[in-house]
Design a protein around this motif. Structure first.
Motif, PDB file in Angstrom:
ATOM      1  N   ILE A 173       1.569 -18.689  -5.202  1.00 59.77           N
ATOM      2  CA  ILE A 173       2.372 -17.471  -5.110  1.00 59.77           C
ATOM      3  C   ILE A 173       3.853 -17.876  -5.098  1.00 59.77           C
ATOM      4  CG2 ILE A 173       2.944 -15.547  -3.558  1.00 59.77           C
ATOM      5  CD1 ILE A 173       0.211 -15.196  -4.715  1.00 59.77           C
ATOM      6  N   THR A 183       7.972 -10.880  -5.153  1.00 60.55           N
ATOM      7  CA  THR A 183       6.741 -11.680  -5.229  1.00 60.55           C
ATOM      8  C   THR A 183       5.540 -10.755  -5.323  1.00 60.55           C
ATOM      9  OG1 THR A 183       7.776 -13.404  -3.902  1.00 60.55           O
ATOM     10  CG2 THR A 183       5.378 -13.461  -4.070  1.00 60.55           C
ATOM     11  N   HIS A 235      -0.307 -10.452  -2.066  1.00 61.87           N
ATOM     12  CA  HIS A 235      -1.482  -9.667  -1.701  1.00 61.87           C
ATOM     13  C   HIS A 235      -1.074  -8.219  -1.372  1.00 61.87           C
ATOM     14  CE1 HIS A 235       0.377 -10.873   2.027  1.00 61.87           C
ATOM     15  NE2 HIS A 235      -0.326  -9.984   2.676  1.00 61.87           N
ATOM     16  N   ALA A 236      -2.040  -7.309  -1.492  1.00 58.73           N
ATOM     17  CA  ALA A 236      -1.801  -5.906  -1.164  1.00 58.73           C
ATOM     18  C   ALA A 236      -1.717  -5.749   0.358  1.00 58.73           C
ATOM     19  CB  ALA A 236      -2.914  -5.041  -1.728  1.00 58.73           C
ATOM     20  N   ARG A 237      -0.827  -4.887   0.812  1.00 57.53           N
ATOM     21  CA  ARG A 237      -0.557  -4.788   2.248  1.00 57.53           C
ATOM     22  C   ARG A 237      -1.219  -3.598   2.926  1.00 57.53           C
ATOM     23  NH1 ARG A 237       4.077  -8.632   1.965  1.00 57.53           N
ATOM     24  NH2 ARG A 237       3.235  -9.711   0.160  1.00 57.53           N
ATOM     25  N   TYR A 238      -1.670  -2.604   2.169  1.00 56.12           N
ATOM     26  CA  TYR A 238      -2.167  -1.385   2.799  1.00 56.12           C
ATOM     27  C   TYR A 238      -3.554  -0.969   2.342  1.00 56.12           C
ATOM     28  CZ  TYR A 238       2.591  -1.029   4.466  1.00 56.12           C
ATOM     29  OH  TYR A 238       3.785  -1.304   5.067  1.00 56.12           O
ATOM     30  N   VAL A 239      -3.916  -1.238   1.098  1.00 58.27           N
ATOM     31  CA  VAL A 239      -5.165  -0.679   0.586  1.00 58.27           C
ATOM     32  C   VAL A 239      -6.395  -1.315   1.238  1.00 58.27           C
ATOM     33  CG1 VAL A 239      -4.356   0.199  -1.643  1.00 58.27           C
ATOM     34  CG2 VAL A 239      -5.067  -2.187  -1.451  1.00 58.27           C
ATOM     35  N   THR A 240      -7.400  -0.484   1.438  1.00 58.27           N
ATOM     36  CA  THR A 240      -8.652  -0.918   2.045  1.00 58.27           C
ATOM     37  C   THR A 240      -9.561  -1.518   0.971  1.00 58.27           C
ATOM     38  OG1 THR A 240      -9.692   1.204   1.614  1.00 58.27           O
ATOM     39  CG2 THR A 240      -8.530   0.979   3.716  1.00 58.27           C
ATOM     40  N   ARG A 241     -10.695  -2.068   1.422  1.00 62.50           N
ATOM     41  CA  ARG A 241     -11.661  -2.640   0.471  1.00 62.50           C
ATOM     42  C   ARG A 241     -12.159  -1.577  -0.500  1.00 62.50           C
ATOM     43  NH1 ARG A 241     -12.195  -6.110  -2.667  1.00 62.50           N
ATOM     44  NH2 ARG A 241     -11.453  -7.475  -1.011  1.00 62.50           N
ATOM     45  N   THR A 269      -9.441  -0.844  -2.946  1.00 58.27           N
ATOM     46  CA  THR A 269      -9.281  -1.995  -3.836  1.00 58.27           C
ATOM     47  C   THR A 269     -10.339  -1.986  -4.929  1.00 58.27           C
ATOM     48  OG1 THR A 269      -8.401  -3.279  -1.990  1.00 58.27           O
ATOM     49  CG2 THR A 269      -9.131  -4.527  -3.907  1.00 58.27           C
ATOM     50  N   GLN A 302       2.032  -0.889  11.716  1.00 62.10           N
ATOM     51  CA  GLN A 302       1.190  -0.878  10.518  1.00 62.10           C
ATOM     52  C   GLN A 302       0.398   0.427  10.390  1.00 62.10           C
ATOM     53  OE1 GLN A 302       0.916  -3.033   7.983  1.00 62.10           O
ATOM     54  NE2 GLN A 302      -0.912  -2.209   6.990  1.00 62.10           N
ATOM     55  N   ASP A 303      -0.210   0.888  11.489  1.00 59.50           N
ATOM     56  CA  ASP A 303      -1.023   2.102  11.403  1.00 59.50           C
ATOM     57  C   ASP A 303      -0.168   3.332  11.116  1.00 59.50           C
ATOM     58  OD1 ASP A 303       0.100   1.805  13.946  1.00 59.50           O
ATOM     59  OD2 ASP A 303      -1.526   2.853  14.966  1.00 59.50           O
ATOM     60  N   GLU A 304       1.069   3.339  11.597  1.00 59.55           N
ATOM     61  CA  GLU A 304       1.963   4.469  11.332  1.00 59.55           C
ATOM     62  C   GLU A 304       2.389   4.492   9.864  1.00 59.55           C
ATOM     63  OE1 GLU A 304       4.254   4.997  15.571  1.00 59.55           O
ATOM     64  OE2 GLU A 304       4.752   3.228  14.385  1.00 59.55           O
ATOM     65  N   ARG A 305       2.721   3.324   9.305  1.00 61.29           N
ATOM     66  CA  ARG A 305       3.110   3.271   7.885  1.00 61.29           C
ATOM     67  C   ARG A 305       1.928   3.661   6.995  1.00 61.29           C
ATOM     68  NH1 ARG A 305       5.286  -1.651   9.648  1.00 61.29           N
ATOM     69  NH2 ARG A 305       3.728  -2.760   8.452  1.00 61.29           N
ATOM     70  N   HIS A 352       7.004  -7.680  -3.937  1.00 61.23           N
ATOM     71  CA  HIS A 352       7.618  -7.552  -2.607  1.00 61.23           C
ATOM     72  C   HIS A 352       8.907  -8.362  -2.554  1.00 61.23           C
ATOM     73  CE1 HIS A 352       4.112  -5.639  -0.649  1.00 61.23           C
ATOM     74  NE2 HIS A 352       3.444  -6.284  -1.590  1.00 61.23           N
TER      75      HIS A 352
END
Lengths: 191, 191
Positions: free
Chosen positions: B2, B55, B58-64, B67, B101-104, B131
């Motif tokens: 990366i 850069t 990796h994805a920062r928010y999406v779930t499996r 994805t 994180q949960d708020e964003r 990013h």
């Protein structure tokens, strides 16, 4: 502005390096002192034996409730009695980084209690996390710990508990650098 | 490994710049072409009018589950007919970055349906997120979009829907750069 910080192995610096040892994977070259500077300045200094960079940005996993608990219990770096430090660079595996956010969070917290373990050693062991992966560095994270000599055994216990977690099965390189402060800090405002 | 990618405003390049306009905050200087290169190389070229780095990590928010939906529907960059592109640098406010994180995540998905809106325009509008925040750049994100001329109005709609979300209230600077491809790409393997 958010910007990288550089940890430079040098001939002089605020922190004297006591030991450098590999926990997993290749170690780093021996050096006498660690100097902490602005990332770009540190990268371009040819006299440094090695330089590790990372950015102390926003937290990536903790919830609001956890953040509030941390804010209540944690203390700042640079406390007068906190003359012991450790810098622990870590790289996680590609498997880790292809997991989705909810999968990483589940391993870190629901299964490994990473946040909860750290809380057990606050305020004794102060901690600051630097993100390195996006910078194209050899490690993904640099964690800086500061504590008094009285808390040294508590710090060993913290490391032992973290390394026994499921999360640590995704660590593929880890180096442990132990340091002692060479002088009373003037200010930590720039950290 | 990366590593950062650089988007360089230059006198020649694979992409011709059609327009640069500010959506919010200061714009970027006008330029003729955009060249996409390795981050460190791009930063050190003095001939570039401006360079933005980011850069694609990796994805920062999406779930499996999200994805998997993305993997099923999205197509790669560099499709032969995708001769239109947009580069949209964005900076979010300090308020955004002090959220947990949960708020964003809650603002992005539960309230703004950012992921769901993007899905509505797949596979027509291919997208890649870079990013920038940890790199000490003036923007936090660079998003690169590619689509065919036939999908240009769908792309306008996508932008309009995203900018109307609650998430966009945290955007404090946004520039929109529109481009057209100057040649058929040889390969996008280095992207």
């Amino acid at each position: 502005m958010i910007a990288p910080t550089a940890f430079c192995a040098a001939g002089a610096g605020e922190w004297q390096i006591e030991t450098i040892r590999s926990i997993l994977g290749p170690t780093l070259p021996a050096a006498g002192f660690l100097k902490i500077t602005d990332g770009d300045a540190g990268k371009n200094e040819q006299s440094n034996l090695w330089t590790l960079r990372g950015t102390a940005g926003h937290a990536r996993y903790v919830t609001r409730s956890e953040t509030n608990q941390l804010l209540e219990r944690q203390e700042a770096l640079g406390r007068k009695g906190a003359t012991c430090a450790a810098l622990i660079p870590i790289r996680k595996s590609e498997t880790w980084w292809t997991l989705a956010q909810d999968e990483r969070r589940s391993i870190m917290e629901e299964k490994s209690r990473h946040f909860g373990i750290g809380m057990d050693y606050l305020p004794a062991v102060a901690r600051k996390l630097y993100h390195s992966r996006d910078l194209g560095e050899p490690f993904d994270f640099l964690t800086w710990f500061e504590f008094s000599p009285d808390s040294a055994s508590a710090f060993e216990e913290l490391l032992g508990r973290l390394r026994a977690t499921e999360e640590w099965q995704y660590v593929e390189r880890e180096v442990e650098i132990r340091l002692t402060r060479t002088m009373i800090p003037q200010s930590t405002a720039d950290r």
